[in-house]
Each structure stands twice: as C-alpha cells, then as structure tokens.
Design a protein around this motif. Structure first.
Motif, PDB file in Angstrom:
ATOM      1  N   ARG A   1      -3.503   6.464   5.668  1.00  0.00           N
ATOM      2  CA  ARG A   1      -3.282   6.412   4.215  1.00  0.00           C
ATOM      3  C   ARG A   1      -1.812   6.644   3.903  1.00  0.00           C
ATOM      4  N   ALA A   2      -1.254   5.760   3.106  1.00  0.00           N
ATOM      5  CA  ALA A   2       0.147   5.858   2.730  1.00  0.00           C
ATOM      6  C   ALA A   2       0.379   7.003   1.747  1.00  0.00           C
ATOM      7  N   ARG A   3      -0.665   7.355   1.003  1.00  0.00           N
ATOM      8  CA  ARG A   3      -0.540   8.398  -0.015  1.00  0.00           C
ATOM      9  C   ARG A   3      -1.785   9.265  -0.019  1.00  0.00           C
ATOM     10  N   SER A   4      -1.610  10.509  -0.332  1.00  0.00           N
ATOM     11  CA  SER A   4      -2.748  11.412  -0.487  1.00  0.00           C
ATOM     12  C   SER A   4      -3.553  10.971  -1.708  1.00  0.00           C
ATOM     13  N   GLY A   5      -4.863  10.942  -1.579  1.00  0.00           N
ATOM     14  CA  GLY A   5      -5.722  10.558  -2.690  1.00  0.00           C
ATOM     15  C   GLY A   5      -5.876   9.066  -2.881  1.00  0.00           C
ATOM     16  N   GLN A   6      -5.243   8.275  -2.034  1.00  0.00           N
ATOM     17  CA  GLN A   6      -5.341   6.819  -2.142  1.00  0.00           C
ATOM     18  C   GLN A   6      -6.793   6.390  -1.905  1.00  0.00           C
ATOM     19  N   VAL A   7      -7.291   5.492  -2.733  1.00  0.00           N
ATOM     20  CA  VAL A   7      -8.653   4.969  -2.603  1.00  0.00           C
ATOM     21  C   VAL A   7      -8.584   3.597  -1.948  1.00  0.00           C
ATOM     22  N   VAL A   8      -9.371   3.424  -0.880  1.00  0.00           N
ATOM     23  CA  VAL A   8      -9.384   2.146  -0.156  1.00  0.00           C
ATOM     24  C   VAL A   8     -10.779   1.536  -0.256  1.00  0.00           C
ATOM     25  N   VAL A   9     -10.822   0.264  -0.657  1.00  0.00           N
ATOM     26  CA  VAL A   9     -12.069  -0.472  -0.831  1.00  0.00           C
ATOM     27  C   VAL A   9     -12.074  -1.662   0.123  1.00  0.00           C
ATOM     28  N   GLY A  10     -13.158  -1.811   0.859  1.00  0.00           N
ATOM     29  CA  GLY A  10     -13.328  -2.958   1.741  1.00  0.00           C
ATOM     30  C   GLY A  10     -14.503  -3.806   1.294  1.00  0.00           C
ATOM     31  N   PHE A  11     -14.624  -4.970   1.891  1.00  0.00           N
ATOM     32  CA  PHE A  11     -15.732  -5.877   1.599  1.00  0.00           C
ATOM     33  C   PHE A  11     -16.373  -6.281   2.916  1.00  0.00           C
ATOM     34  N   ALA A  12     -17.686  -6.459   2.902  1.00  0.00           N
ATOM     35  CA  ALA A  12     -18.410  -6.877   4.100  1.00  0.00           C
ATOM     36  C   ALA A  12     -19.396  -7.976   3.727  1.00  0.00           C
TER      37      ALA A  12
ATOM     38  N   CYS B   1     -13.086   3.479   5.163  1.00  0.00           N
ATOM     39  CA  CYS B   1     -12.682   3.299   3.768  1.00  0.00           C
ATOM     40  C   CYS B   1     -13.549   4.157   2.847  1.00  0.00           C
ATOM     41  N   ASP B   2     -13.174   4.221   1.573  1.00  0.00           N
ATOM     42  CA  ASP B   2     -13.899   5.031   0.596  1.00  0.00           C
ATOM     43  C   ASP B   2     -15.096   4.296   0.024  1.00  0.00           C
ATOM     44  N   LEU B   3     -14.941   3.016  -0.200  1.00  0.00           N
ATOM     45  CA  LEU B   3     -15.996   2.174  -0.752  1.00  0.00           C
ATOM     46  C   LEU B   3     -16.061   0.885   0.050  1.00  0.00           C
ATOM     47  N   LEU B   4     -17.284   0.395   0.235  1.00  0.00           N
ATOM     48  CA  LEU B   4     -17.460  -0.887   0.918  1.00  0.00           C
ATOM     49  C   LEU B   4     -18.435  -1.717   0.099  1.00  0.00           C
ATOM     50  N   VAL B   5     -17.965  -2.874  -0.373  1.00  0.00           N
ATOM     51  CA  VAL B   5     -18.800  -3.793  -1.139  1.00  0.00           C
ATOM     52  C   VAL B   5     -19.497  -4.695  -0.129  1.00  0.00           C
ATOM     53  N   VAL B   6     -20.820  -4.590  -0.075  1.00  0.00           N
ATOM     54  CA  VAL B   6     -21.597  -5.317   0.930  1.00  0.00           C
ATOM     55  C   VAL B   6     -22.466  -6.354   0.234  1.00  0.00           C
ATOM     56  N   ASN B   7     -22.389  -7.586   0.728  1.00  0.00           N
ATOM     57  CA  ASN B   7     -23.262  -8.610   0.181  1.00  0.00           C
ATOM     58  C   ASN B   7     -23.741  -9.535   1.283  1.00  0.00           C
TER      59      ASN B   7
ATOM     60  N   ALA C   1       0.815  -1.225   0.000  1.00  0.00           N
ATOM     61  CA  ALA C   1       0.000   0.000   0.000  1.00  0.00           C
ATOM     62  C   ALA C   1       0.843   1.266   0.000  1.00  0.00           C
ATOM     63  N   ALA C   2       2.102   1.144   0.358  1.00  0.00           N
ATOM     64  CA  ALA C   2       2.967   2.320   0.497  1.00  0.00           C
ATOM     65  C   ALA C   2       3.005   3.170  -0.769  1.00  0.00           C
ATOM     66  N   ASP C   3       2.932   2.535  -1.951  1.00  0.00           N
ATOM     67  CA  ASP C   3       2.955   3.330  -3.174  1.00  0.00           C
ATOM     68  C   ASP C   3       1.767   3.025  -4.090  1.00  0.00           C
ATOM     69  N   ALA C   4       0.678   2.512  -3.509  1.00  0.00           N
ATOM     70  CA  ALA C   4      -0.504   2.162  -4.302  1.00  0.00           C
ATOM     71  C   ALA C   4      -1.481   3.326  -4.398  1.00  0.00           C
ATOM     72  N   ASP C   5      -2.057   3.505  -5.577  1.00  0.00           N
ATOM     73  CA  ASP C   5      -3.120   4.490  -5.749  1.00  0.00           C
ATOM     74  C   ASP C   5      -4.433   3.956  -5.188  1.00  0.00           C
ATOM     75  N   ALA C   6      -4.626   2.638  -5.285  1.00  0.00           N
ATOM     76  CA  ALA C   6      -5.845   2.007  -4.791  1.00  0.00           C
ATOM     77  C   ALA C   6      -5.489   0.724  -4.052  1.00  0.00           C
ATOM     78  N   VAL C   7      -6.203   0.474  -2.962  1.00  0.00           N
ATOM     79  CA  VAL C   7      -6.033  -0.753  -2.179  1.00  0.00           C
ATOM     80  C   VAL C   7      -7.411  -1.398  -2.079  1.00  0.00           C
ATOM     81  N   VAL C   8      -7.523  -2.617  -2.581  1.00  0.00           N
ATOM     82  CA  VAL C   8      -8.792  -3.343  -2.541  1.00  0.00           C
ATOM     83  C   VAL C   8      -8.616  -4.524  -1.609  1.00  0.00           C
ATOM     84  N   MET C   9      -9.306  -4.462  -0.481  1.00  0.00           N
ATOM     85  CA  MET C   9      -9.185  -5.481   0.570  1.00  0.00           C
ATOM     86  C   MET C   9     -10.323  -6.493   0.455  1.00  0.00           C
ATOM     87  N   ALA C  10     -10.183  -7.406  -0.509  1.00  0.00           N
ATOM     88  CA  ALA C  10     -11.235  -8.387  -0.759  1.00  0.00           C
ATOM     89  C   ALA C  10     -11.106  -9.631   0.104  1.00  0.00           C
TER      90      ALA C  10
END
Length: 173
Positions: free
Chosen positions: A89-100, A119-125, A37-46
């Motif tokens: 957040r490791a970077r400014s503007g980094q988008v973080v996605v979680g799942f629930a 987080c910025d987005l959470l995928v819920v199912n 995540a240190a240099d990622a623009d987006a982190v998707v935690m699936a």
C-alpha cells in the motif's frame, strides 16, 4: 475527487475532469498504476488484464510457409498488479478494490481470490455467453476483507458502480 483513469483500448471519449493515462501493455499498465496509486485514497482495479503475454513479439507479419506449422508461442506471466498494489500500500488507509470474472463456483473462487490478492473489496461476477462483457447490465457480489457480502441485483452497471463507491466511501471514513 481527483480521478486518474489508466486505460488501454478505450473506445469512448475521455471523461470530463479526469486525468487519462493511456497504456498499451500490461507492463505499461503496472507502471502507470503504481505512479497513480502513490497518492490515491482508493485504487479500483477494474481492468481485465491477461494473465500471460507472448515472450517475444514479431516485428512484422508471421507468414505461412508451405505445409509448415508455425512455431509454438511461448508465454510469460504478466505482473499481478492487484496483488502488488494490495500488498505494498502506497498510503495508510488506502482502499483497494479488485474485480473477478468467474465461470464456476463464483463465490468460492471469489473468496479465495480476495484472500490471495489481499484487497479490501472484490467485485465478483459470473461471466459467460451474453454475460457481463459488452453488456450494459451486470449482476455481482461485492466481497469484503471484513467477511461482508453485498449482492448487487441484475441491472445497469451504474448501479453496481454506485454500490462499489458507497462501500469504498465507508472504508475511507
């Protein structure tokens, strides 16, 4: 895009063009995700990381003894990687996605988790018998920290992935 996949228990071959980091425990997962995540623009935690793990591990088989019950297993919390990544957040503007994965009050529990995790987005199912796990299809709602709700109709998981990436791309612009 340069993609890093941190994976445990993967039964599929490594995707072409992807840097794969194999892990075996939630603690190893945390370390690998923080590095990636240190240099990622987006982190998707699936990943579906267990909330708890055994406090100690047996070095061998725990054998049954005559009429003796096993000792209770003490559990400790696993790190909350999604919350940590979201809050530091490791970077400014980094988008973080979680799942629930939820079993009841899916949207209410999803909104509460989105707020709690940061987080910025959470995928819920909804999960349950013959739903989501082990299935090639899924249905979900993607909740946004901006108050948005994006429903994804029941269908191939690729359609859900496309929707998630479209929402990530909009936030990266």
């Amino acid at each position: 895009a340069r993609v890093t996949l941190v994976a445990a228990n993967a039964s599929m071959p490594d995707p072409a063009g992807v840097d794969v980091v194999p892990v075996g425990t939630a603690v190893e997962l945390r370390e690998a995700v923080l590095r990636a995540a240190a240099d990622a623009d987006a982190v998707v935690m699936a990943a579906a990381v267990a909330d708890f793990r055994p406090a100690t591990y047996a070095t061998g088989k725990i054998k049954k003894k005559d009429n003796q019950e096993p000792a209770p297993i003490t559990l400790v919390r696993n790190p909350d990687i999604l919350a940590e990544i979201s809050q530091t957040r490791a970077r400014s503007g980094q988008v973080v996605v979680g799942f629930a994965a939820e079993t009841d009050d899916v949207l209410a529990n999803g909104w509460a988790k989105l707020k709690r995790k940061g987080c910025d987005l959470l995928v819920v199912n909804e999960v349950g018998e013959r739903k989501t796990f082990g299935s090639e299809e899924n249905e979900a709602v993607v909740l946004g920290a901006d108050g948005s709700e994006t429903p994804v109709a029941h269908g191939p998981k690729e359609a859900l992935a496309d929707t998630v990436w479209d929402l990530v791309a909009r936030r990266l612009e």
